[in-house]
Structures are given as C-alpha cells and as structure tokens.
Design an enzyme around this catalytic site. Sequence first.
Site, PDB file in Angstrom:
ATOM      1  N   SER A 150     -44.634 -35.431  39.630  1.00 34.37           N
ATOM      2  CA  SER A 150     -44.186 -35.718  40.992  1.00 34.37           C
ATOM      3  C   SER A 150     -42.973 -34.911  41.413  1.00 34.37           C
ATOM      4  O   SER A 150     -42.625 -34.887  42.596  1.00 34.37           O
ATOM      5  CB  SER A 150     -43.867 -37.216  41.125  1.00 34.37           C
ATOM      6  OG  SER A 150     -45.026 -37.982  40.890  1.00 34.37           O
TER       7      SER A 150
ATOM      8  N   GLU B 243       0.777  -1.228   0.000  1.00 31.61           N
ATOM      9  CA  GLU B 243       0.000   0.000   0.000  1.00 31.61           C
ATOM     10  C   GLU B 243       0.816   1.290   0.000  1.00 31.61           C
ATOM     11  O   GLU B 243       0.374   2.298  -0.551  1.00 31.61           O
ATOM     12  CB  GLU B 243      -0.933   0.007   1.235  1.00 31.61           C
ATOM     13  CG  GLU B 243      -1.938  -1.122   1.267  1.00 31.61           C
ATOM     14  CD  GLU B 243      -3.005  -0.980   0.188  1.00 31.61           C
ATOM     15  OE1 GLU B 243      -3.461   0.153  -0.066  1.00 31.61           O
ATOM     16  OE2 GLU B 243      -3.352  -2.012  -0.435  1.00 31.61           O
TER      17      GLU B 243
END
Length: 819
Positions: free
Chosen positions: A474, A90
């Site tokens: 239960s 770059e």
Amino acid sequence: MSNTTRYLRILIGLSILATCGAVMVFATAFLYISPKLPSVEALKDTQLQTPLRIYTADGKLLGEFGEKRRSPVSIQEVPELFIDAFLAAEDDHFYSHHGVDVSGLLRAASQLITSGSIQSGGSTITMQVAKNYFLSQERTFTRKFTEIFLAIEIERALSKGDILELYLNKIFLGNHAYGIEAAAQVYYGKPIKELNLAQMAMIAGLPKAPSAYNPVANPSRAKVRRNWILGRMLSLGYISEADYKTAMLEPISAKAYGTQLDVDAPYVAEMVRLDMLARFGRTAYEDGYTVITTVKSNLQETANKALIDGVIEYDTRHGYRGAERHWTLPNDIDSDQRRDLSQKLEEIGRIGPWHPALVLDVSEKSASILLSGELQTTLEWEHGLNKTVRYISEDRVSYAAETASELLKAGDVIRVKMSDTTPRHWELSQLPKVQGALVSLDADNGAILSLVGGYNYQKSAFNRVTQAARQPGSNFKPFIYTAALDNGFTPATIINDAPIVFDSDAQGNTWRPSNDNGRFNGPMRLRQALYLSRNLVSIRVLRELGIAKAINYVSRFGFDASKLPHDLSLALGSHSLTPLDVVTGYAVFANGGYKVSPYFIDRIIDRDGNTVYRADPEVVCQRCNDDNLDEEPIARIEADSLDDILSGDDDALQPRYAKRVIDEEVAFLIDSILQDVITRGTGRKALVLNRGDAAGKTGTTNGPTDAWFSGYSGGIVTSTWAGFDQNLNLGRREYGGSVALPIWIDYMREALKNRPERHQKQPDSIISVRIDPDTGNLAHPGQANAIFEYFRTDNAPSEDFNQPASPYGPGSDDPIEIF
C-alpha cells in the site's frame, strides 16, 4: 732504526694505502652509480600514499579506505620531544652531519668484519629517507653506496626540517601505520600532540624492527626498547631526570585501535567507496582523496538508533528463541578455563549492542554469566527475565517465564545488552532475525541526509536501501491515487469497497483480492479509501483509470515503467522497489510536485585541497513559479567544517531547477489526503510528533512479509522498511503501522527538531466546499453531518451536481462479480 719506528711506518703506510683504496673504491662507485641516481628534486613534489577519507556534511569522519594508514603532518605540528625521541633512537648527530655519519659507517663496517654479518647499517635519517623513497630494502653494497650518494644530494637540496618531515611521514611503524600520526592513532587512538613522553619513545623505537618491538604483539620487548630510548634522551640532555623517571614508570598502554570514526555509517561509506572506485580506479585508495557526503552526522546517528530500537521492539514481542549455541562446561571452572572461555566469547564477537555471554549457573530467579574480558555478572529476574516470553511461531508466544531455568541453562551461549535505563544493567537479548532499512532525503534537492541499509553492517553488508527490491504494498497507492486525481477523480469521488473476483482466462485461476482486515465498507470517498488503505477501492480506481495510463503517469516519479506489472495488482504494490526508489517518489509529494534525484556525494577534494567534483543537483525553488525562474533557489548543502580543506574553492554554482511533474492543484490535494493518513488513518501513531504538516502512507504486503512507512514533514522525506531477508512472514498482527512506522517516528522526532512546519500553499484554483460525506455531493443547507472537501474549481459539486454512480457499482457491465 728501531723496530717501533719501522712498525709505525708500516702502519702509516698501510693506513695511507687503505685510505687511498677506500677513496678509489668510493670514486669508482660514484662514477658507476651517479649517472643512475634518481633526481632528488622529486622529493620536493613527493606524493605519499594516503587513504581515501569520507566525511559527513558537517565534517565528521565516517569512513576510511586504503591499505596504508597515513595522516601526513608538517614538521611544525610535530612536538619537539617527539623529534628528540627519534634523534635519540636513530641519529643523534642529525643536525651536525651532511647526510652521512662517517663514525656510524665505520662502526657498521667494524661489526661486519668482526661478526661476518651486517649488524647495523650505520644509516642516518637522511639515508633512511633516500632508502624509503627511492630504493629497495635489499642489503647489498651497491644499494648502500647509492643510499650514501643520495643522502648527500638530499642534504644539498633540502633543509633539515624538510628531511625530518619526509622521514616522519614515510616510515613504516607496524599495524599498517605509515608515519607518526597514523601510528599514534593505531596504538593509542589519539593524535601525536596528545601523546606523553613514554608513548613518544615507544613509537620512536619501532623503525628499527616494527614487528619485534610492536607494543601490542610484544609489549615486554617494546618496553625494553622504549626504556633504552628514554635513557638515550636523558644522556643527550633532551629530558630531565624527573621526566625520565616518570616516563620509565609508565605502563604499556598501547593496543590495536581501528580507524577512529566519528559517525557509524558503514553503508554510506561503502556506497562512496564503490563510487570512487568507478571514478578513479585503485588509485582512489592511495591518492589522498577527501569525500564530503550529504549525510548529517546527528541525523545518521538518530537513524541508526531508530532502526536498532525498531527491530529490537519487534523481535522482543515475538519472543526469545533460545541460545545461539551450547557448550559443555566442566564441573569446576579454574582460572585457565575461565580465561579460555572468555577468549572464545571474544572470538564470537560483539555485534552492535549485543554482547556474547556464557551462562555459568542458573538459579530460580537469576543467572550467572561470563562475558569477554573475564567479566562475570548476573542477569537479575526483575531486569527483564520476569517479562520474557518464548517464541513459538511468528503468530504465537508463550506466557511470561516463571523461572529463569525456563529460559536458560548452564553452558548456553547467549546475547546480552546493556539497558537504556539508569542505573544501567545487563539484560537478556538476542540477535534479531528481522531486518530493516531507513533512508531520508532533503525533499528540495535529493540530498541523502541519512541512510541505514540494515541494523548492523558487521552482521550483513547487504544494503537494503539500494539493493533490496521488495514489494511496497500500500505504500505505492498514493502514486495511483495521484494519477486518478489528475484524470477527473476528486477526493470526494464515491467508489465501492466491496468484494471482487477476477477470472484468468490464461490459467483458469481466479483472483480474489481483499482488504487487510477482511471487511468491506461499501461505497466510500476516494479520500477515505486512501487514508484507510482499502485495497478493493484501489483496484477499482486503477481499472477505471486504465493500466497503461497509470503506468505512464507514475513513471513521472522516477519509477521504471518497464518493470511495473501491466495488470491490476499494480494498485496493491505487487511489484518490487527499493526503499531508495520509494523515498524518491515521495519527495515529489513532499516538495509540492517536483522531481529531484537522490545523491550522496557533495564534493570530492584531492590531496592538495582542490575540488575535483562538486554535485550539481536540480533544486526546488519554493519561492519561484513556472513563469519566473530567476529567483534564488533554496540553499545547496554546504560542508560547514573542514574549512582548511575547502577554503578558497567554494564558488557558487549556477542553480539548476527541478522539473515540475505534477501540477500544483494535484500536489495540494494528494498532500491533504496523505496528512489524513496521519490524523485519522493507518498512520495515527505519528500524531505523537504534534506536527500539522506530517503526511505519509503505510504499506503491508501479503503474508505479511514487508512493512513500510514513507512520509514527510518540514522538507524531510523518509522511508522505512522492515522484513526478513528470506521473505518470511512477520506475523498476522504485524503491519506497516506496527513495525515500520515506529522507526519512522523515532527518527523524525529528532530530525524535525527546530524545523518549522511547512505547508503547501493552497492554489487559487482549489476551493473548499461543504459536501455530504456519504454521497460526495453538495451538502444541503443546514445538513448536520456535512464536511468540507477540497476541489478544483472546474470539478467542484454544485447545486445541480449529482454524483454519478461508481463504474464498479451494481448494474455495471464490467466483468466482475459483486457479493
């Protein structure tokens, strides 16, 4: 004057005019744009969009949310070679220019004049920082001038290292990756410090065109770009000839990696996401929050495995249901067709341990199958096919298959999974239809240690721990029995286990409740009735106690009284509760009688490491009594990693003590009875844990459609549930003890490792008395079958004590019918 001299003067004059014109244009642009320039000082305090990250209590990543994947790194953490790769790609003059590379701009201008279009922007890294942080992506001269002026200002305000750090953390690199650390994870599944030179060059090539040079979507084009960057690095002297040659030979190893999570806890992650969204709105996804949960990574992984193993065990014993789908296959499958079929399997996708597979051929004792990735293998007869039975109904299966063709045929799309045995092999399987849930708490503060809302989040995101309200059956009885023990009943109270019929005046119907096994034991002690889970005794206990009184009492455990049925079905758990409701209630039994509230977020930390929220749960003080609450409580949950995030902000909170909701005598008595569920009742399978403090209760609803087990040991309380989302029957031989309890055992076996037994202290007001097991009265001297039972001192049997007849015995005036 010669023509040459004349032309030279003209050229010089034109150059001077051009230069002056350029200066005038530049000055005019500066005067026009400079008042509108944003303040570069903002870059010093810039806030990058960073995703929400969620961790376990021990610092393992369990979730990440946010559109932009980003993991900011400091410039000191970036390998020098990585920086060199970006400079080569770059801006190789980065360290020598002051924000603008004049030669690069002239080159871009020349390209514009000769081609008529912008070929490259001539941008430096500093100019890209200006564009990425302040400007749009449009290509106009005004924006370009603005970019130039900003770049110059940035160079004045920041160091080169600061500029590089901003650049490397901001750039878009494809696949939702912003910044180099995110890109390393997305393409290679590892941090930047572990990348090799070729991989660094590959990522450095992405800013120019993230889509075009994407190594996953366009590997050949990405390789050309990578090799060009490597050549540039060599020519600039950044790497040696040997390094260059080695990197050039590296194959393209990039692939699309998802977020690399350390722990599989998607249901917990979703709970956190919703909580954070409620607290902070959409900014929760981008403001860099870190959430530390209460979940322990080892317990979560154990819970995941226990639940999957449990549903597989149930599903296997109910038989193979057949292929998921069937494809018509050509007589001869060529390489292109094989690749297409493999791709179709890839599209179907793996779910948990279950891989899709295509049956290619079936012999008498084996089957050839194709998996995704064009992997072809064989299902062997002795690797499970010989034991496979076929599903007929929830209550019936076939005999074991005698040939492979009874189970499979060519073209079947099936599921297979890898065995747990060594050597490992593929075996026939299927996606279970049954579902399950598990939630585990620290009984002393309510911290959720693990949570699994279903056997696979990909299959179903519905969280059955928090969203599935099911009948507890239960599993609810201990709450009714606790109310009874606090209202005059004792563990030795005799109640008749006999048939009972209720007439409904409103609808003219009758209700004939029964026990699970259809048998009746006659008069029995309250303790026996609970550990044997006798329905008819439970109904009689509730009726004697009174429905209103019972509802008022059980609300102490956190149950919403307005949602409980005001009839005797309450004793059988006919109402709907979530597993989180149930485990919260059982925590009271586990901690000796104190109400704690479940929570799953321990703390929330902002991007700067500041704690913005910290849980402040009410905690149980096992060493305190109601008259002395100044002693230290048990330790709160602390994150023991991520120290760099949490350091300096760990001040202790003033403890808040949990409220006692059942007195210590009742807590001791119900704990004793629930331990008997394990030692001699419906939970006997849990004896394999070899724990003297294990206690709990099974639960099975009519059908049966729901199977439960809730229990505790060593300060950990856990509830497990199994059933069908569509409320289908589990099968007449399935109970809480056969479906839910094995999941609980597998989880608690690991959860209780290295945890000492924790027994509730016997209160001074509780005594142990020898009684006649048939009458509940004081045993006669020398009575051979006498047993010991616990009583409160104020209702223990004495020599003059004669146990009154049960209010539900013969001769009662109550409107019931005894057969």
